[in-house]
Design an enzyme around this catalytic site. Structure first.
Site, PDB file in Angstrom:
ATOM      1  N   HIS A 367       8.211 -11.732   1.293  1.00 17.83           N
ATOM      2  CA  HIS A 367       7.999 -10.379   0.787  1.00 17.83           C
ATOM      3  C   HIS A 367       8.455  -9.276   1.728  1.00 17.83           C
ATOM      4  CE1 HIS A 367       5.721 -10.902  -2.985  1.00 17.83           C
ATOM      5  NE2 HIS A 367       5.330 -12.039  -2.446  1.00 17.83           N
ATOM      6  N   LYS A 558       1.925   4.862  -4.212  1.00 17.43           N
ATOM      7  CA  LYS A 558       2.116   3.562  -3.573  1.00 17.43           C
ATOM      8  C   LYS A 558       1.401   3.627  -2.226  1.00 17.43           C
ATOM      9  CE  LYS A 558       6.602   4.226  -3.995  1.00 17.43           C
ATOM     10  NZ  LYS A 558       7.330   3.017  -4.372  1.00 17.43           N
ATOM     11  N   ARG A 559       1.308   2.479  -1.524  1.00 19.82           N
ATOM     12  CA  ARG A 559       0.739   2.530  -0.188  1.00 19.82           C
ATOM     13  C   ARG A 559       1.455   3.589   0.654  1.00 19.82           C
ATOM     14  NH1 ARG A 559      -2.804  -1.435   1.452  1.00 19.82           N
ATOM     15  NH2 ARG A 559      -3.224   0.155   2.966  1.00 19.82           N
ATOM     16  N   LYS A 564       8.183   3.757   3.220  1.00 18.26           N
ATOM     17  CA  LYS A 564       8.198   4.248   1.842  1.00 18.26           C
ATOM     18  C   LYS A 564       8.516   5.752   1.781  1.00 18.26           C
ATOM     19  CE  LYS A 564       5.025   0.713  -0.018  1.00 18.26           C
ATOM     20  NZ  LYS A 564       5.704   0.158  -1.223  1.00 18.26           N
ATOM     21  N   THR A 666       7.580  -2.829  -7.383  1.00 16.03           N
ATOM     22  CA  THR A 666       7.276  -3.107  -8.784  1.00 16.03           C
ATOM     23  C   THR A 666       6.837  -1.821  -9.468  1.00 16.03           C
ATOM     24  OG1 THR A 666       5.080  -3.818  -8.070  1.00 16.03           O
ATOM     25  CG2 THR A 666       6.688  -5.549  -8.610  1.00 16.03           C
ATOM     26  N   LYS A 670       7.495  -0.241 -13.457  1.00 17.00           N
ATOM     27  CA  LYS A 670       6.485   0.287 -14.381  1.00 17.00           C
ATOM     28  C   LYS A 670       6.904   1.671 -14.884  1.00 17.00           C
ATOM     29  CE  LYS A 670       3.042  -1.870 -11.371  1.00 17.00           C
ATOM     30  NZ  LYS A 670       2.146  -1.557 -10.232  1.00 17.00           N
TER      31      LYS A 670
HETATM   32  C1  LIG Z   1       2.385  -1.590  -8.896  1.00 14.53           C
HETATM   33  C2  LIG Z   1       1.366  -1.238  -7.898  1.00 14.53           C
HETATM   34  C3  LIG Z   1       1.694  -1.209  -6.546  1.00 14.53           C
HETATM   35  C4  LIG Z   1       3.097  -1.467  -6.037  1.00 14.53           C
HETATM   36  O1  LIG Z   1       3.794  -0.251  -6.031  1.00 14.53           O
HETATM   37  P1  LIG Z   1       5.167  -0.066  -5.222  1.00 14.53           P
HETATM   38  O2  LIG Z   1       5.616   1.294  -5.629  1.00 14.53           O
HETATM   39  O3  LIG Z   1       6.093  -1.137  -5.709  1.00 14.53           O
HETATM   40  O4  LIG Z   1       4.851  -0.174  -3.787  1.00 14.53           O
HETATM   41  C5  LIG Z   1       0.718  -0.869  -5.637  1.00 14.53           C
HETATM   42  N1  LIG Z   1      -0.532  -0.582  -6.034  1.00 14.53           N
HETATM   43  C6  LIG Z   1      -0.887  -0.576  -7.331  1.00 14.53           C
HETATM   44  C7  LIG Z   1      -2.277  -0.231  -7.713  1.00 14.53           C
HETATM   45  C8  LIG Z   1       0.043  -0.907  -8.309  1.00 14.53           C
HETATM   46  O5  LIG Z   1      -0.314  -0.920  -9.597  1.00 14.53           O
END
Ligand SMILES: *Cc1c(COP(=O)(O)O)cnc(C)c1O
Length: 825
Positions: A367, A558-559, A564, A666, A670
């Site tokens: 990952h 996101k985190r 990022k 991911t 979405k």
């Molecule tokens: C999808 C998701 C992530 C991953 O988000 P990235 O933008 O790909 O880092 C992290 N936290 C939650 C709650 C998510 O639904």
């Protein structure tokens, strides 16, 4: 609640009335006999629990049939080992997949309770940090939906990821307590308990080559099972989470001598293992307790699956034919050594036979390639905590290096680069090498990431095993992230693409034929507006900030991490703020900048970035000159349920990681599936999104992964970088000088000085390119017909990012298990 997507099959009015009556009776029965509450005094929490228990019965019917069937037919089963499962809430998902959303809402309404209003009482199961844990949750649901017999293994943490509160602009961590009202979904399996050893010594027996490990400490792992129902309730998979229990919860002799602490010391030490999820992401945790967690759940899971297999088949040589073990990152990499121990020490197999079985059974998903994020453990710690496993790892390494040395061209291989032991930083076990060597297949999670695995971190191992690394681009479950989160859009898609779209999400490609139609755009605008209104309410409730749903909602959730680059986003926001103030009469496209995300509690820079976003928000939102053009919002406590509300309301998706650093992402999928346009770098799965939607329908900027590598080898002088970005110097000076932190003017001095000293994440280098990309976004937004055409194309071409597609790839190319093919339509 809206009508569910699963209810495509029309039932007669009488049938559906019967169903509602049956559900009502079931719910009232649970309330009365399982919770001991009379409907007249039941609290909202009681109602939710009663509904969950009633729905769980429906899930269990499917689950038992599905599990029994795969057992009876002796089918190969997938075991997905993950230290994290970021599940979120389960009720809406289960109802949606069972086609019971409408009937249960009606049953509750008849009972005088608004289901939509009380669903939010179900706590988010936050047993994960971010993408890695959410992927595991999406895959369990997708395996249930594609008919792949599977069990997910993890830890039943008492406390999931901390709750984030923003106090005075700063992140404060509050313990999370999802089990405080018990967990109505789970089944405790006291009978499925395994002994997990730690420490002690290894002794030779009389038999040559045979050893016994005498652990110094033993804890119990007790199983808790939760069924995960697939689409249309055809099949279900199992999430089996382990809880740590002491062998001797109370030492009576100590207690009788008045030593109260000593009496429960063993219990506390044992139970600490499943007490709390480590809040971390892309940086490994070095503590001994973490290694104990990793071994605890790996050992319990392997003992469990080996016992199940042995019971059924009475032999172990056919394990690779019946069992596929997937390691979600290196956290369960000890599975390689533990499998060898079980086969050699416990079942008496010869080393070579055991190795064939181990290697034929295990595969590993990588990952991250960030060097600082690759897990290693000191040999000395491993020897103390897991003496037998350390011996086995040395044994694997010796045979591996020996084999390479003696192979053709082996004399040219630099063995220190492939060894399982890193000798350069005081002897440490490289968990990624252990997982790699012990697996038959290793995969990356996007095309770019898998290529970089071969070219960089794993290049020496790839040269020895040229067929081992493959790619399976990540996916998301469309049930949760489209059908359930965005029923309005789903209804439209069913009308335009046919009802089959909920069974086979790739059917949404039919939408593309209508991408330029005004009537379609108008309906999409209205669907989005409703979602933005809802989000605006949440924003007002959580932050007090009032935002206009007509503005462009520009979202980065996101985190919080340097790679990022939320920092790049907020610096550009400041530049935009300056630009609006200096030309207030221009027709600026009104924007709302929305941020959400948690920072690891020990990650100072990430926490400073949260602080800066909130400080900038405070200044910008109170400035009259920019009031109706720019708002900045930081929504606290980002989690799965928040994502379900935010994503369908987003116009613009920020996917702006430093190229080469985001393995896949991911969140990007979405958003695109829900019709947001992406502004992003050529990183991770952004590249594959771009390939599908076309260059006109995604806003790409910044350095490529290759350019980032080159810039690291040969950095441009910072002053030159800043000079080439006209607005940057002013922004940096303002932040460093305290313009956004007037009561503590040096608050961001270190943050800015750090950027100037070493722009490792290319924030300064990419700034101007990003700023110009944002102005292209403005221009596109000004032309609403083009914008919505692009939006339609994003939705239409992102069905490929379904987790069903990912799972079918794993099933066919890695696990060699049959999956139900997508329906033809
Ligand atoms: C999808 C998701 C992530 C991953 O988000 P990235 O933008 O790909 O880092 C992290 N936290 C939650 C709650 C998510 O639904």
């Amino acid at each position: 609640m809206t009508e569910t997507a699963a209810e495509a099959k029309p039932t007669s009015a009488a049938e559906s009335k019967d169903l509602v009556e049956t559900l009502k009776a079931e719910i009232v029965r649970k309330l009365t006999y399982s919770l001991g509450k009379n409907p007249s005094v039941a609290q909202p929490h009681d109602w939710v629990t009663a509904v969950i228990l009633a729905v769980r019965d429906h899930v269990v019917d499917v689950w038992q049939r599905s599990t029994h069937e795969s057992y009876q037919t002796g089918r190969k089963r997938v075991y997905y080992l993950s230290l994290e499962f970021l599940i979120g809430r389960s009720l809406a998902d289960a109802l949606n997949n069972l086609g019971l959303t409408g009937p249960v809402a009606q049953a509750m309404a008849d009972l005088g309770v608004d289901l939509g209003a009380i669903e939010t009482i179900e706590p988010d199961a936050a047993l994960g940090n971010g993408g890695l844990g959410r992927l595991a949750a999406c895959y369990l649901e997708a395996m249930a939906s594609t008919g792949v017999p599977a069990l997910g293994y993890g830890i039943r943490y008492d406390h999931g990821l901390f709750k984030q509160v923003i106090d005075g602009g700063k992140q404060v961590e509050v313990p999370e307590d999802w089990l405080s009202f018990r967990n109505p979904w789970e089944f405790e399996r006291r009978e499925s308990a395994y002994q997990i050893g730690f420490g002690g010594s290894v002794a030779a027996t009389e038999k040559p080559g045979e050893v016994v490990w005498e652990p110094e400490e033993t804890v119990f792992a007790v199983a808790y099972d939760t069924p995960v129902i697939g689409w249309r309730g055809r099949d279900a998979t199992t999430l089996r989470l382990w809880r740590a229990r002491a062998m001797h919860p109370l030492k009576l002799d100590a207690f009788n001598q008045g030593d109260l602490v000593g009496a429960v010391a063993e219990r506390n030490r044992a139970e600490a293992i499943s007490k709390v999820l480590y809040p971390n992401d892309s940086t490994p945790v070095g503590q001994e307790l973490r290694l104990r967690q990793e071994f605890f759940f790996t050992s319990a899971s392997l003992q469990d699956l080996v016992r199940r297999h042995y019971r059924q088949f009475g032999r172990l040589d056919n394990l690779p034919d019946k069992v596929a073990i997937q390691l979600n990152d290196t956290h369960p990499a000890l599975a390689v050594a533990e499998m060898m121990r079980l086969l050699v020490d416990e079942h008496g197999l010869a080393w070579e036979d055991a190795w064939t079985i181990t290697n034929g059974t295990i595969s590993y998903t990588n990952h991250t390639l960030l060097p600082e994020a690759l897990e290693t453990w000191p040999v000395a710690l491993m020897e103390r905590l897991l003496p037998r496993h350390m011996q086995i790892i040395f044994g694997i390494n010796a045979r591996f290096l020996d084999g390479v040395r003696r192979s053709a061209g082996g004399d040219k291989v630099e063995l220190s680069t492939i060894s399982l032991i890193d000798e350069s930083h005081g002897r440490r076990v490289r968990m990624a090498h252990l997982a790699f060597v012990g697996s038959h297949t290793v995969n990356g999670v996007s095309a770019l990431h898998s290529r970089l695995m071969q070219e960089t971190v794993f290049a020496p191992l790839h040269a020895i095993f040229p067929d081992r690394i493959t790619n399976v681009t990540n996916g998301i479950t469309p049930r949760r992230w489209l059908l359930s989160a965005n029923p309005g859009l789903t209804k439209l898609l069913q009308e335009v693409c046919g009802p089959g779209v909920s069974d086979d999400i790739t059917q949404i490609h039919k939408l593309a034929a209508h991408s330029g139609e005004t009537a379609l755009h108008e309906r999409l605008v209205e669907i989005r507006r409703q979602k933005k209104l809802k989000l605006a309410q949440v924003i007002r409730h959580e932050t007090g900030v009032v935002v206009d749903p007509a503005a462009l909602f520009d979202v980065q959730i996101k985190r919080i991490h340097e790679y990022k680059r939320q920092l790049l986003n907020i610096l550009e926001t400041i530049a935009l703020y300056d630009a609006i103030r200096s030309e207030p009469y221009r027709d600026w496209a009104p924007r709302v900048k929305i941020f959400a995300g948690k920072a690891a509690s020990n990650y100072g820079t990430a926490k400073a970035i949260i602080n800066l976003i909130n400080d900038v928000a405070n200044v910008v939102n109170n400035d009259i000159t920019t009031r109706d053009r720019l708002k900045v919002v930081f929504l606290p406590n980002y989690n799965v349920s928040a994502a379900e509300i935010i994503i369908p309301a987003a116009d613009l998706s920020e996917q702006i990681s430093t190229a080469g650093m985001e393995a896949s992402g991911t969140g990007n999928m979405k958003f695109a599936l829900n019709g947001a346009l992406t502004i992003g770098t050529l990183d991770g799965a952004n590249i594959e999104i771009g390939e599908r939607v076309g260059a006109d329908n995604i806003v790409i900027f910044g350095m490529t992964a290759e350019e980032v590598e080159a810039a690291k080898r040969d950095p441009r002088p910072t002053e030159e970088v800043i000079r080439s970005a006209p607005h940057l110097e002013g922004v940096l000076d303002a932040v460093a000088g305290g313009a956004y932190s007037p009561r503590e003017r040096d608050r961001y001095q270190d943050l800015v000085a750090g950027l100037r000293a070493n722009d490792w994440f290319m924030v300064l280098n990419d700034f101007e390119s990003y700023r110009q990309a944002q102005r292209r976004v403005d221009a596109l937004w000004a032309d609403q017909a083009s914008w919505w055409k692009s939006s339609v194309i994003n939705t239409a071409h992102c069905g490929w990012f379904s987790a069903d597609r990912s799972i079918r790839e794993y099933a066919e190319r890695i696990w060699h298990v049959p999956a139900r093919p997508a329906p033809q339509g």
